[in-house]
Design an enzyme around this catalytic site. Structure first.
Site, PDB file in Angstrom:
ATOM      1  N   ASN A  99       0.829  -1.208   0.000  1.00 34.99           N
ATOM      2  CA  ASN A  99       0.000   0.000   0.000  1.00 34.99           C
ATOM      3  C   ASN A  99       0.865   1.261   0.000  1.00 34.99           C
ATOM      4  O   ASN A  99       1.935   1.294   0.607  1.00 34.99           O
ATOM      5  CB  ASN A  99      -0.944   0.005   1.210  1.00 34.99           C
ATOM      6  CG  ASN A  99      -1.883  -1.182   1.165  1.00 34.99           C
ATOM      7  OD1 ASN A  99      -2.020  -1.818   0.123  1.00 34.99           O
ATOM      8  ND2 ASN A  99      -2.523  -1.495   2.274  1.00 34.99           N
ATOM      9  N   HIS A 116       5.965  -0.390  -2.556  1.00 38.54           N
ATOM     10  CA  HIS A 116       5.586   0.385  -3.748  1.00 38.54           C
ATOM     11  C   HIS A 116       5.640   1.891  -3.509  1.00 38.54           C
ATOM     12  O   HIS A 116       5.002   2.651  -4.225  1.00 38.54           O
ATOM     13  CB  HIS A 116       4.184  -0.032  -4.222  1.00 38.54           C
ATOM     14  CG  HIS A 116       4.117  -1.457  -4.665  1.00 38.54           C
ATOM     15  ND1 HIS A 116       2.943  -2.156  -4.810  1.00 38.54           N
ATOM     16  CD2 HIS A 116       5.105  -2.333  -5.007  1.00 38.54           C
ATOM     17  CE1 HIS A 116       3.214  -3.394  -5.202  1.00 38.54           C
ATOM     18  NE2 HIS A 116       4.509  -3.525  -5.321  1.00 38.54           N
ATOM     19  N   SER A 189      -4.586  -9.529  -3.463  1.00 37.59           N
ATOM     20  CA  SER A 189      -5.034 -10.497  -4.471  1.00 37.59           C
ATOM     21  C   SER A 189      -3.919 -11.482  -4.823  1.00 37.59           C
ATOM     22  O   SER A 189      -4.161 -12.499  -5.456  1.00 37.59           O
ATOM     23  CB  SER A 189      -5.499  -9.766  -5.730  1.00 37.59           C
ATOM     24  OG  SER A 189      -4.454  -8.968  -6.247  1.00 37.59           O
TER      25      SER A 189
HETATM   26  N1  APR Z   1     -10.699  -7.149   3.929  1.00 36.54           N
HETATM   27  C1  APR Z   1      -9.941  -8.120   3.356  1.00 36.54           C
HETATM   28  N2  APR Z   1      -9.743  -8.225   2.044  1.00 36.54           N
HETATM   29  C2  APR Z   1     -10.327  -7.301   1.262  1.00 36.54           C
HETATM   30  C3  APR Z   1     -11.148  -6.273   1.775  1.00 36.54           C
HETATM   31  C4  APR Z   1     -11.324  -6.209   3.181  1.00 36.54           C
HETATM   32  N3  APR Z   1     -12.064  -5.261   3.771  1.00 36.54           N
HETATM   33  N4  APR Z   1     -11.582  -5.526   0.733  1.00 36.54           N
HETATM   34  C5  APR Z   1     -11.064  -6.064  -0.380  1.00 36.54           C
HETATM   35  N5  APR Z   1     -10.304  -7.135  -0.067  1.00 36.54           N
HETATM   36  C6  APR Z   1      -9.514  -7.998  -0.940  1.00 36.54           C
HETATM   37  C7  APR Z   1     -10.018  -8.068  -2.372  1.00 36.54           C
HETATM   38  O1  APR Z   1     -10.983  -9.072  -2.472  1.00 36.54           O
HETATM   39  C8  APR Z   1      -8.726  -8.398  -3.132  1.00 36.54           C
HETATM   40  O2  APR Z   1      -8.536  -9.798  -3.232  1.00 36.54           O
HETATM   41  O3  APR Z   1      -8.223  -7.423  -1.030  1.00 36.54           O
HETATM   42  C9  APR Z   1      -7.620  -7.803  -2.250  1.00 36.54           C
HETATM   43  C10 APR Z   1      -6.988  -6.568  -2.827  1.00 36.54           C
HETATM   44  O4  APR Z   1      -6.292  -6.930  -3.988  1.00 36.54           O
HETATM   45  P1  APR Z   1      -5.679  -5.818  -4.941  1.00 36.54           P
HETATM   46  O5  APR Z   1      -6.668  -4.740  -5.150  1.00 36.54           O
HETATM   47  O6  APR Z   1      -5.118  -6.507  -6.124  1.00 36.54           O
HETATM   48  O7  APR Z   1      -4.527  -5.168  -4.044  1.00 36.54           O
HETATM   49  P2  APR Z   1      -3.019  -5.616  -3.890  1.00 36.54           P
HETATM   50  O8  APR Z   1      -2.882  -7.085  -3.819  1.00 36.54           O
HETATM   51  O9  APR Z   1      -2.480  -4.791  -2.789  1.00 36.54           O
HETATM   52  O10 APR Z   1      -2.423  -5.112  -5.261  1.00 36.54           O
HETATM   53  C11 APR Z   1      -1.059  -5.205  -5.472  1.00 36.54           C
HETATM   54  O11 APR Z   1      -1.264  -3.983  -7.502  1.00 36.54           O
HETATM   55  O12 APR Z   1      -1.660  -2.261  -9.053  1.00 36.54           O
HETATM   56  C12 APR Z   1      -1.228  -2.650  -7.886  1.00 36.54           C
HETATM   57  O13 APR Z   1       0.576  -1.411  -7.166  1.00 36.54           O
HETATM   58  C13 APR Z   1      -0.735  -1.771  -6.846  1.00 36.54           C
HETATM   59  O14 APR Z   1       0.177  -2.341  -4.712  1.00 36.54           O
HETATM   60  C14 APR Z   1      -0.800  -2.680  -5.649  1.00 36.54           C
HETATM   61  C15 APR Z   1      -0.556  -4.052  -6.269  1.00 36.54           C
END
Ligand code: APR
Length: 244
Positions: A99, A116, A189
């Protein structure tokens, strides 16, 4: 739900993603309501856009600064900060986050590795410029900010697609994973490298590996031994046995 007992672990590594900040009103990238649902990150957030349309990167991410003026850390951030504060002196705790919002630090987490970068900081896009990264409250939505030292465009101090993780962060992550005995990934994710691969290293050195997320990882990652599905802001206080 049985809470986790952290006392047996000497080197705890937690990896967080956008899901941890969702309850603070920060939009995640994937999953329901994700920023990348209708736009292709490899096109709009690629490092090459700094050359072709640098203002568009400010317009995409800079507005987060305005949101962060009012957003507050939620129970997930606070639980992680409390865990770190309550561990014994012989226990090491590393919080690796993908994040860019700085909410873990605002919640009180100390040993945070920002993989990041941090959207609150601005730096020069010219690698040879001596301007140091600085805290900047402006979101620069209308006009491309220019470096006063070298006249190059200024940019957000975040890692774009096609860019390397800063070497210091990479090194600190490797060091923490080398002798990790508990690895927990939360609200991610698991699709973006290198973070998606950290669980593999943790598993290799014999760590217990746990995945906490709203939805199952797709495709499933075989290196996670345990999975807890639900909202991080609800699950973490329960699993870590802290009340808010
Ligand atoms: N509690 C738990 N999980 C949650 C919640 C919540 N309240 N809300 C959403 N999620 C889950 C979603 O279902 C998803 O699987 O969190 C995950 C977020 O995934 P991403 O949006 O892909 O975030 P992240 O894994 O941090 O992404 C990685 O991708 O583009 C980028 O640079 C950006 O740092 C980021 C990287």
């Amino acid at each position: 739900m049985q809470s986790l007992d952290f006392s047996a672990y000497r080197n705890i590594v937690v990896l967080t993603g956008a899901g941890v900040s969702a309850a603070s009103g920060i939009q995640p990238f994937r999953g329901q309501g994700g920023l990348w649902k209708d736009i292709n990150p490899f096109v709009v957030a690629d490092v090459s856009v700094l050359e072709t349309n640098p203002l568009s990167i400010w317009q995409l991410f800079g507005k987060l600064r305005t949101q962060l003026e009012t957003a507050q850390p939620n129970a997930a951030h606070l639980t992680l900060a409390k865990l770190e504060a309550q561990l014994s002196a012989s226990q090491k705790f590393t919080l690796i986050t993908q994040n860019i919002d700085g909410l873990h630090q605002r919640a009180g987490s100390l040993n945070v590795i920002e993989l990041h970068g941090n959207v609150n900081y601005t730096r020069c896009s010219n690698h040879t410029c001596s301007l140091t990264s600085y805290l900047d409250k402006y979101s620069h939505q209308e006009l491309l900010p220019i470096c006063q030292l070298c006249n190059s465009p200024l940019r957000l101090d975040i890692v774009l697609f096609g860019e390397q993780i800063p070497v210091k962060q990479e090194w600190l992550v490797k060091q923490s994973l080398r002798d990790c005995d508990l690895f927990i990934a939360i609200g991610t994710s698991g699709t973006v490298w290198p973070a998606a691969n950290f669980v593999r290293s943790a598993h290799y050195v014999g760590a217990r590996t746990i995945f906490i997320n709203l939805e199952p990882m797709k495709p499933q990652n075989p290196y996670f031994q345990e999975e807890y599905l639900g909202l991080a802001e609800e699950l973490l206080p329960l699993l870590f046995n802290y009340e808010y």
